[in-house]
Design a protein around this motif. Structure first.
Motif, PDB file in Angstrom:
ATOM      1  N   THR A  79      74.012  30.941 -47.830  1.00  0.00           N
ATOM      2  CA  THR A  79      74.833  31.960 -47.835  1.00  0.00           C
ATOM      3  C   THR A  79      75.627  31.769 -49.012  1.00  0.00           C
ATOM      4  OG1 THR A  79      74.541  32.627 -45.602  1.00  0.00           O
ATOM      5  CG2 THR A  79      76.024  33.730 -47.139  1.00  0.00           C
ATOM      6  N   ILE A  80      75.670  32.705 -50.052  1.00  0.00           N
ATOM      7  CA  ILE A  80      76.437  32.717 -51.192  1.00  0.00           C
ATOM      8  C   ILE A  80      78.067  32.934 -50.690  1.00  0.00           C
ATOM      9  CG2 ILE A  80      77.180  33.807 -53.423  1.00  0.00           C
ATOM     10  CD1 ILE A  80      74.941  32.498 -53.906  1.00  0.00           C
ATOM     11  N   VAL A  81      78.907  32.176 -51.125  1.00  0.00           N
ATOM     12  CA  VAL A  81      80.461  32.080 -50.753  1.00  0.00           C
ATOM     13  C   VAL A  81      80.846  32.666 -51.992  1.00  0.00           C
ATOM     14  CG1 VAL A  81      82.287  30.982 -50.225  1.00  0.00           C
ATOM     15  CG2 VAL A  81      80.193  30.327 -49.110  1.00  0.00           C
ATOM     16  N   ARG A  82      81.745  33.801 -51.759  1.00  0.00           N
ATOM     17  CA  ARG A  82      82.326  34.583 -53.100  1.00  0.00           C
ATOM     18  C   ARG A  82      83.839  34.386 -53.032  1.00  0.00           C
ATOM     19  NH1 ARG A  82      78.668  36.640 -56.286  1.00  0.00           N
ATOM     20  NH2 ARG A  82      76.865  37.174 -55.538  1.00  0.00           N
ATOM     21  N   SER A  83      84.341  34.142 -51.917  1.00  0.00           N
ATOM     22  CA  SER A  83      85.990  34.338 -51.545  1.00  0.00           C
ATOM     23  C   SER A  83      86.317  33.137 -50.607  1.00  0.00           C
ATOM     24  CB  SER A  83      86.069  35.679 -50.681  1.00  0.00           C
ATOM     25  OG  SER A  83      85.727  35.701 -49.467  1.00  0.00           O
ATOM     26  N   GLY A  84      87.522  33.052 -50.613  1.00  0.00           N
ATOM     27  CA  GLY A  84      88.313  31.861 -49.724  1.00  0.00           C
ATOM     28  C   GLY A  84      89.006  30.874 -50.721  1.00  0.00           C
ATOM     29  N   ASP A  85      89.684  29.875 -50.246  1.00  0.00           N
ATOM     30  CA  ASP A  85      90.482  28.829 -50.887  1.00  0.00           C
ATOM     31  C   ASP A  85      89.621  27.756 -51.702  1.00  0.00           C
ATOM     32  OD1 ASP A  85      92.688  30.217 -50.366  1.00  0.00           O
ATOM     33  OD2 ASP A  85      93.262  28.884 -48.673  1.00  0.00           O
ATOM     34  N   SER A  86      88.186  27.661 -50.995  1.00  0.00           N
ATOM     35  CA  SER A  86      87.248  26.677 -51.367  1.00  0.00           C
ATOM     36  C   SER A  86      86.389  27.008 -52.773  1.00  0.00           C
ATOM     37  CB  SER A  86      86.180  26.253 -50.293  1.00  0.00           C
ATOM     38  OG  SER A  86      85.454  27.358 -49.950  1.00  0.00           O
ATOM     39  N   VAL A  87      86.560  28.352 -53.386  1.00  0.00           N
ATOM     40  CA  VAL A  87      85.726  28.779 -54.360  1.00  0.00           C
ATOM     41  C   VAL A  87      86.620  29.405 -55.276  1.00  0.00           C
ATOM     42  CG1 VAL A  87      83.648  28.946 -53.096  1.00  0.00           C
ATOM     43  CG2 VAL A  87      84.947  30.965 -53.052  1.00  0.00           C
ATOM     44  N   PRO A  88      86.347  29.513 -56.495  1.00  0.00           N
ATOM     45  CA  PRO A  88      87.008  30.372 -57.435  1.00  0.00           C
ATOM     46  C   PRO A  88      86.732  31.835 -57.196  1.00  0.00           C
ATOM     47  CG  PRO A  88      85.147  29.469 -58.485  1.00  0.00           C
ATOM     48  CD  PRO A  88      85.185  28.822 -57.161  1.00  0.00           C
ATOM     49  N   PRO A  89      87.669  32.813 -57.692  1.00  0.00           N
ATOM     50  CA  PRO A  89      87.413  34.194 -57.523  1.00  0.00           C
ATOM     51  C   PRO A  89      86.056  34.586 -57.701  1.00  0.00           C
ATOM     52  CG  PRO A  89      89.670  33.816 -58.632  1.00  0.00           C
ATOM     53  CD  PRO A  89      88.779  32.527 -58.580  1.00  0.00           C
ATOM     54  N   GLY A  90      85.346  35.288 -56.709  1.00  0.00           N
ATOM     55  CA  GLY A  90      83.957  35.621 -56.876  1.00  0.00           C
ATOM     56  C   GLY A  90      83.228  34.538 -57.063  1.00  0.00           C
ATOM     57  N   GLY A  91      83.419  33.288 -56.723  1.00  0.00           N
ATOM     58  CA  GLY A  91      82.498  32.371 -56.753  1.00  0.00           C
ATOM     59  C   GLY A  91      82.106  32.001 -58.360  1.00  0.00           C
ATOM     60  N   GLU A  92      82.833  32.510 -59.340  1.00  0.00           N
ATOM     61  CA  GLU A  92      82.570  32.422 -60.646  1.00  0.00           C
ATOM     62  C   GLU A  92      83.155  31.575 -61.365  1.00  0.00           C
ATOM     63  OE1 GLU A  92      82.461  36.549 -62.616  1.00  0.00           O
ATOM     64  OE2 GLU A  92      80.777  36.988 -61.271  1.00  0.00           O
ATOM     65  N   VAL A  93      82.818  30.305 -62.264  1.00  0.00           N
ATOM     66  CA  VAL A  93      83.461  29.538 -62.916  1.00  0.00           C
ATOM     67  C   VAL A  93      83.661  29.855 -64.463  1.00  0.00           C
ATOM     68  CG1 VAL A  93      82.878  27.874 -61.126  1.00  0.00           C
ATOM     69  CG2 VAL A  93      81.432  27.853 -63.223  1.00  0.00           C
ATOM     70  N   TRP A  94      82.972  30.770 -64.994  1.00  0.00           N
ATOM     71  CA  TRP A  94      82.586  30.790 -66.428  1.00  0.00           C
ATOM     72  C   TRP A  94      84.162  31.126 -67.023  1.00  0.00           C
ATOM     73  CZ3 TRP A  94      84.286  35.156 -69.004  1.00  0.00           C
ATOM     74  CH2 TRP A  94      84.506  36.370 -68.406  1.00  0.00           C
ATOM     75  N   ASN A  95      84.991  31.749 -66.318  1.00  0.00           N
ATOM     76  CA  ASN A  95      86.287  31.928 -66.927  1.00  0.00           C
ATOM     77  C   ASN A  95      87.448  31.111 -66.624  1.00  0.00           C
ATOM     78  OD1 ASN A  95      86.200  33.196 -64.687  1.00  0.00           O
ATOM     79  ND2 ASN A  95      87.116  35.126 -65.104  1.00  0.00           N
ATOM     80  N   LEU A  96      87.107  30.160 -66.000  1.00  0.00           N
ATOM     81  CA  LEU A  96      88.280  29.157 -65.234  1.00  0.00           C
ATOM     82  C   LEU A  96      88.575  28.117 -66.595  1.00  0.00           C
ATOM     83  CD1 LEU A  96      86.713  27.756 -62.279  1.00  0.00           C
ATOM     84  CD2 LEU A  96      88.243  29.561 -62.449  1.00  0.00           C
ATOM     85  N   PRO A  97      89.988  27.884 -66.738  1.00  0.00           N
ATOM     86  CA  PRO A  97      90.687  27.330 -67.677  1.00  0.00           C
ATOM     87  C   PRO A  97      89.923  25.773 -67.687  1.00  0.00           C
ATOM     88  CG  PRO A  97      92.145  27.372 -66.028  1.00  0.00           C
ATOM     89  CD  PRO A  97      91.059  28.333 -65.576  1.00  0.00           C
TER      90      PRO A  97
END
Length: 295
Positions: free
Chosen positions: A158-176
């Motif tokens: 199951t895709i995880v999109r929220s919570g402390d263990s993942v970045p917002p929306g489960g998206e990493v592209w815009n992370l610093p």
């Protein structure tokens, strides 16, 4: 699982085409052959929906079995719960339109259709975690490395999109990352730019650099740097998500053997044992993942 529940259509929506296939959800395999229909994302809404309808009707007519479940992989922005596109850079003419309702109205000869939607990178991750490289792993991080960086954090398929263990929306592209963002640090743009920095020469992408690996010290240095950088970025997220499995897809992942050693060396220095796997489903992953929404 009934006959109708055993099969689902998986759809991969691209900027220039739609590709769909009937998926056997028990076996995790494509039934028959995928169907691809060309359609330009800049076309009017009527042209786009006509092409998508034509594609699905042809696929289901050829299937020879009742298929009512259709999972569709879309790029974003998109309301995946409601099935409404909010893209402006692609498919601008269908902005704000409910895709499932619109297609169902055009496919009345197939009553009772159920549509589900998923981000295209998430679909790729679901495909590899449900039926592909990580089908035996419970917690998986999947990255697609190409013109940009897509991601999927998967727990128990199951895709995880929220919570402390993942970045917002489960998206990493815009992370610093370092002096920029992830999309710049692990995409084709970085490979091309770094090779030019090292040699003064221009290449098209990772494949060109990989072809020079055996005789070009700059190519070796580039992939060594890439492996260390990727470990530096992924280590905190592997820890946060409590995963020890990383699956890589996209064009750059085809060069995984060339940066696997530095990647694993860096994980070892961080005290991690990580199973790093290349995609096995490749361009079929998104369709299989979209269909897996009905598991």
């Amino acid at each position: 699982m009934s006959t109708e529940q055993k099969y689902a259509v998986g759809v991969d929506i691209g900027g220039s085409h739609i590709t769909s296939a009937v998926i056997d959800l028990e076996l995790g395999q494509i039934v028959g052959h995928p169907v691809t229909t060309d359609v330009d994302h800049t076309s009017p809404a009527e042209v786009i929906f006509s092409a998508w309808t034509k594609n699905l009707r042809l696929l289901m007519n050829e299937a020879g079995m009742p298929v009512k479940q259709i999972g569709m992989a879309f790029p974003g922005p998109f309301d995946y719960d409601k099935g409404i596109s909010y893209m402006e850079h692609k498919f601008a003419s269908i902005y704000g339109i409910n895709v499932g309702v619109t297609l169902a109205a055009r496919l009345l000869d197939f009553p009772g259709l159920e549509f589900k939607f998923v981000n295209d990178a998430g679909a790729f991750a679901l495909g590899e975690s449900s039926f592909g490289a990580a089908k035996d792993d419970s917690r998986v991080i999947v990255l697609t490395l190409g013109t940009g960086v897509g991601s999927g954090f998967v727990a128990n398929h199951t895709i995880v999109r929220s919570g402390d263990s993942v970045p917002p929306g489960g998206e990493v592209w815009n992370l610093p990352f370092r002096d920029g963002i992830v999309d710049e640090a692990f995409s084709t743009r970085w490979v091309v730019g770094r090779y030019q920095e090292l040699t003064g020469k221009q290449v098209q992408g990772a494949k060109d650099v990989a072809m020079r690996f055996e005789f070009d010290e700059a190519a070796k240095q580039l992939f060594t740097e890439f492996g260390y950088r990727l470990a530096e970025f992924t280590t905190p997220w592997l820890n946060k998500f409590d995963s020890r499995t990383l699956v890589l897809g996209g064009n750059i992942s085809r060069s995984l053997p060339l940066f696997m050693q530095p990647l694993q060396r860096a994980y070892g220095q961080a005290g991690l044992t990580v199973s790093v796997k290349g995609s096995v489903l490749l361009d079929k992953a998104a369709m299989l993942g979209a269909a897996s929404l009905f598991l």
